[in-house]
Design a protein around this motif. Structure first.
Motif, PDB file in Angstrom:
ATOM      1  N   UNK A 106     -20.549  -5.535   9.984  1.00 45.38           N
ATOM      2  CA  UNK A 106     -20.464  -3.614   9.188  1.00 45.38           C
ATOM      3  C   UNK A 106     -18.162  -4.339   9.558  1.00 45.38           C
ATOM      4  N   UNK A 107     -18.295  -5.337   8.534  1.00 37.43           N
ATOM      5  CA  UNK A 107     -16.648  -5.476   7.713  1.00 37.43           C
ATOM      6  C   UNK A 107     -16.918  -4.975   6.549  1.00 37.43           C
ATOM      7  N   UNK A 108     -15.330  -4.406   6.220  1.00 36.92           N
ATOM      8  CA  UNK A 108     -14.508  -4.346   5.320  1.00 36.92           C
ATOM      9  C   UNK A 108     -12.882  -3.874   5.101  1.00 36.92           C
ATOM     10  N   UNK A 109     -12.216  -4.280   4.554  1.00 42.81           N
ATOM     11  CA  UNK A 109     -10.845  -4.980   4.422  1.00 42.81           C
ATOM     12  C   UNK A 109     -10.165  -3.653   5.286  1.00 42.81           C
ATOM     13  N   UNK A 110     -10.323  -2.803   5.860  1.00 41.84           N
ATOM     14  CA  UNK A 110      -9.253  -1.723   6.708  1.00 41.84           C
ATOM     15  C   UNK A 110      -9.562  -2.193   8.011  1.00 41.84           C
ATOM     16  N   UNK A 159       1.200  -1.560  -0.049  1.00 41.90           N
ATOM     17  CA  UNK A 159      -0.050   0.291  -0.002  1.00 41.90           C
ATOM     18  C   UNK A 159       0.437   1.536   0.024  1.00 41.90           C
ATOM     19  N   UNK A 160       0.434   2.549  -0.776  1.00 39.57           N
ATOM     20  CA  UNK A 160       2.296   2.957  -1.026  1.00 39.57           C
ATOM     21  C   UNK A 160       0.955   4.469  -0.500  1.00 39.57           C
ATOM     22  N   UNK A 161       0.401   5.297   0.334  1.00 35.92           N
ATOM     23  CA  UNK A 161       0.124   7.015   0.920  1.00 35.92           C
ATOM     24  C   UNK A 161       0.855   7.790  -0.224  1.00 35.92           C
ATOM     25  N   UNK A 162       1.824   7.968   0.022  1.00 33.18           N
ATOM     26  CA  UNK A 162       2.561   8.654  -0.444  1.00 33.18           C
ATOM     27  C   UNK A 162       3.122   8.715  -1.771  1.00 33.18           C
ATOM     28  N   UNK A 184     -13.840  -9.481  -6.099  1.00 35.09           N
ATOM     29  CA  UNK A 184     -14.221  -8.568  -6.496  1.00 35.09           C
ATOM     30  C   UNK A 184     -14.280  -7.636  -4.821  1.00 35.09           C
ATOM     31  N   UNK A 185     -14.000  -6.389  -5.577  1.00 41.82           N
ATOM     32  CA  UNK A 185     -14.130  -5.671  -5.184  1.00 41.82           C
ATOM     33  C   UNK A 185     -15.796  -4.780  -5.026  1.00 41.82           C
ATOM     34  N   UNK A 186     -16.130  -4.916  -2.977  1.00 39.77           N
ATOM     35  CA  UNK A 186     -17.618  -4.382  -3.357  1.00 39.77           C
ATOM     36  C   UNK A 186     -17.545  -2.440  -2.513  1.00 39.77           C
ATOM     37  N   UNK A 187     -17.976  -1.860  -2.870  1.00 39.46           N
ATOM     38  CA  UNK A 187     -18.171  -0.941  -1.840  1.00 39.46           C
ATOM     39  C   UNK A 187     -19.608  -0.360  -2.004  1.00 39.46           C
ATOM     40  N   UNK A 188     -20.197  -0.317  -0.322  1.00 40.43           N
ATOM     41  CA  UNK A 188     -21.378   0.223  -0.539  1.00 40.43           C
ATOM     42  C   UNK A 188     -22.333  -0.923  -0.445  1.00 40.43           C
ATOM     43  N   UNK A 241      -9.700   1.270   0.927  1.00 38.48           N
ATOM     44  CA  UNK A 241      -9.532   0.584   2.058  1.00 38.48           C
ATOM     45  C   UNK A 241     -10.845   0.212   3.042  1.00 38.48           C
ATOM     46  N   UNK A 242     -11.459   0.776   2.466  1.00 34.95           N
ATOM     47  CA  UNK A 242     -12.937   0.481   3.103  1.00 34.95           C
ATOM     48  C   UNK A 242     -14.040  -0.049   2.792  1.00 34.95           C
TER      49      UNK A 242
END
Length: 661
Positions: free
Chosen positions: A434-438, A160-163, A266-270, A194-195
């Motif tokens: 209430x789960x997510x990858x972060x 993971x790269x933030x900067x 898959x990544x799933x948002x909302x 992340x969420x």
């Protein structure tokens, strides 16, 4: 018709495939490295063939040796399991060219999905939504980004790269780790969400045009991008989102003419909303580690179906419907509170009750394990010891069954993540779906806090002290006839100290006639104490503790779970004292790179060297500003746990001593 299957793998997945083969009457062949010569999976097989060496590159990744083993042992089919050569198209092609049955998808399908970069292009053409970023044109608004290995999985080669300033260095580091793990240093970049949730769909297809979508799984609880908890079906998904996931998975499989068992991720948002968004991540062209939760809710044997498809059989028109809820946890030999440091050593006790979901309600427990008591956990392979799976009528009952099994489990000899797993299963956010990858990163401090309260821990210490005393006297011919803790001056009690993590705890006890009592714990009385079992009376409530006394540790299992305590010696051997500022190896490992030189000034947090163990890299940094006074290793050095790697001499000078020689 397949008669003999060689499993080109090791550990729990080899045992899992052997189990189904026995049910089907199929003979089995194991291949094993020198490090695995005495492993349980080798004994499970009808025949076993040695692959000389211990590292994966010398053994399980050698396609030529695996094919030679199949020929020598008379196997007519090869099952690749997961990892190693399971998604290697050249290996699949070599198996087929050798006249053997390949229990997996076609080499062409593996190639199409094997490159995650190419797979994204195929999915876009098939109408499946994807995520992608060009690292050369990424802007600050695109961050955070996720660097991933094109040829791999399991969190290896992933950063993971933030900067934006760190992107180039992380691309290089990810490529090096990918090359080490998969033999391919190709990496790519995508947005990091992340969420979002990590949801995957199980597919199974035959050679006659039938493609099954066998439900979905949630795998959002991850550490270092490796899954820790998986469950089926994925909770808290809106029906339109679930339908979209299943439709996209079917499109993905059919786009590459897929045959056999596979998983589309898959990544799933909302996802709890009807308008939730779904993004394709990758397709694993093999049996997935977490396949047992799908088997639990469907009643299917996915390995048996893999074999049936490989033999040319037809699937029914539709898979069976899912019932109930299943949750799986991965039991690792690691220390979650110490940056997930992998642990090595001998498993002293492995006792996790598993019943294969037998019972009047259809609920129950299943354990898929690669180890048993006496197994050695080394540095060459993944740190996973077992998968523990619970099936319940609903999600809450599955969680309760699983947490109870982990609380009663006794896994000792190596440090594990069992307390973390228990904390996850009762966490209010996780229980509320209430789960997510972060979530793991957000809750890590709470999940790695003390597993038991201080009074309970003190009772564990008392049980350890009493059992240790009984063990010591049992080995002495004269003392064995004298009550434990006997002293010429009975007014003097005995004190024993133990270390639990960073804590040092002591307990005082004494003989009163022929019995033992604790002078340190209020309202606690010793009912009975032997070298293996201690019974305490706590305010009128009896508690039984099972104790294993080993040379360097004492394992205590009571109603609240298991605690491993390290005896504190009364006298310290001067040879065991290391210089102040010493950087010690946290586990047996090999030195991948050394970033400093002797005499060089370093800053706190600066990289000193990088270790590799269990296929993961670990960065060792300077604990303080200082100078490298000693550099004890070089690139390629093999080190044992606790070995001195370097000594950082602090440049901070106490004002009272300034100017002193």
């Amino acid at each position: 018709m397949i008669r003999t299957v060689l499993v080109a793998n090791r550990g729990e997945i080899a045992r899992r495939v052997f189990r189904t083969c026995r049910d089907l009457g199929i003979a089995t062949v194991a291949v094993h490295s020198d490090a695995d010569a005495d492993a349980p999976f080798v004994r499970d097989a009808d025949r076993a063939v040695r692959l000389p060496g211990s590292s994966p590159a010398e053994t399980y990744l050698r396609a030529d040796l695996v094919l030679a083993a199949a020929r020598d042992a008379g196997a007519d089919a090869i099952h690749p399991g997961y990892g190693f050569l399971s998604e290697n198209a050249d290996f699949a092609r070599a198996v087929i060219d050798a006249g053997l049955t390949w229990i997996g998808p076609s080499p062409e399908s593996i190639e199409a999905m094997g490159s995650k970069i190419r797979a994204k292009e195929l999915m876009a053409d098939a109408g499946v939504p994807i995520l992608s970023v060009d690292p050369q044109s990424a802007t600050p608004a695109d961050f955070p980004l996720l660097v991933k290995a094109s040829a791999g999985g399991g969190g290896r080669g992933m950063r993971v790269v933030d900067d934006p300033a760190d992107l180039e260095g992380e691309l290089t580091a990810a490529a090096a780790e990918a090359a080490s793990a998969f033999g391919d240093d190709t990496v790519f970049v995508e947005p990091y969400l992340p969420t979002a949730r990590h949801v995957e769909v199980q597919v199974l297809a035959d050679t006659h045009g039938t493609t099954w979508v066998v439900g979905d799984r949630d795998c959002s609880i991850q550490r270092r991008h490796q899954k820790v908890v998986e469950e089926a079906p994925a909770p808290n998904l809106a029906p339109p989102v679930r339908e979209l996931l299943h439709d996209a998975a079917r499109k993905a499989a059919e786009a590459v003419d897929y045959v056999g068992a596979g998983t589309v991720e898959f990544l799933v948002a909302d996802g709890h909303e009807d308008t939730g968004r779904v993004h394709f991540l990758e397709m694993n062209t093999r049996l997935q580690v977490e396949h047992p939760v799908t088997e639990a809710v469907t009643g299917l044997d996915l390995v048996a179906l893999q074999i049936a498809v490989a033999e040319g059989e037809r699937l029914e028109a539709e898979p069976p419907a899912s019932t109930g809820h299943a949750v799986e946890v991965r039991l690792y030999a690691e220390d979650p509170a110490s940056d997930w440091t992998p642990q090595t050593g001998t498993v002293a006790t492995f006792d996790v009750d598993g019943s294969r979901f037998e019972g009047p309600s259809g609920a129950g427990l299943r354990v898929d394990s690669g180890v048993e008591a006496g197994s050695v956990v080394g540095v060459h392979y993944d740190a996973m010891l077992a998968k523990v799976i619970a099936l319940g009528r609903d999600r809450r009952s599955a969680l309760r069954t699983l947490e109870g099994a982990l609380r009663r489990a006794r896994v000792t000899g190596v440090r594990t993540n069992i307390d973390l797993l228990r904390a996850i299963l009762v966490d209010e956010e996780f229980v509320a779906e209430r789960v997510h990858t972060a979530l793991l990163a957000e809750r890590l401090a709470a999940w790695t806090g003390p597993a038991i309260d201080e009074p309970t821990l003190q009772r564990h210490v008392l049980a350890a002290a009493l059992a240790s005393a009984r063990t010591a006297t049992a080995g002495a011919a004269v003392l064995a006839r004298i009550p434990t803790a006997y002293r010429n001056v009975p007014s003097q009690p005995r004190t024993r100290a133990f270390r639990h993590g960073e804590q040092e705890l002591s307990v005082t006890y004494a003989a009163r006639g022929a019995s033992l009592v604790s002078d340190a714990l209020d309202s606690v009385h010793v009912v009975d104490a032997t070298a293996r079992r201690v019974v305490l009376d706590v305010c009128g409530v009896r508690e039984t503790y099972v104790v294993d006394v080993r040379d360097d540790a004492v394992d205590v299992t009571g109603p609240a779970g298991t605690t491993t305590l390290e005896p504190v010696p009364t006298f310290v051997d001067p040879a065991d004292v290391v210089a102040e500022g010493s950087l010690l190896a946290p586990m047996p490992a090999s030195v991948v790179s050394v970033a400093v030189e002797q005499g060089q000034e370093v800053s706190a947090g600066q990289t000193v060297l990088v270790l590799e163990a269990m296929k993961m890299q670990h960065t060792i940094t300077a604990p303080t500003d200082g100078v490298v006074g000693e550099l004890a290793v070089a690139e390629g050095t093999q080190v044992e746990s606790g070995a001195v790697l370097a000594v950082i001499e602090s440049t901070t000078v106490d004002g009272a001593n300034e100017g002193n020689p």
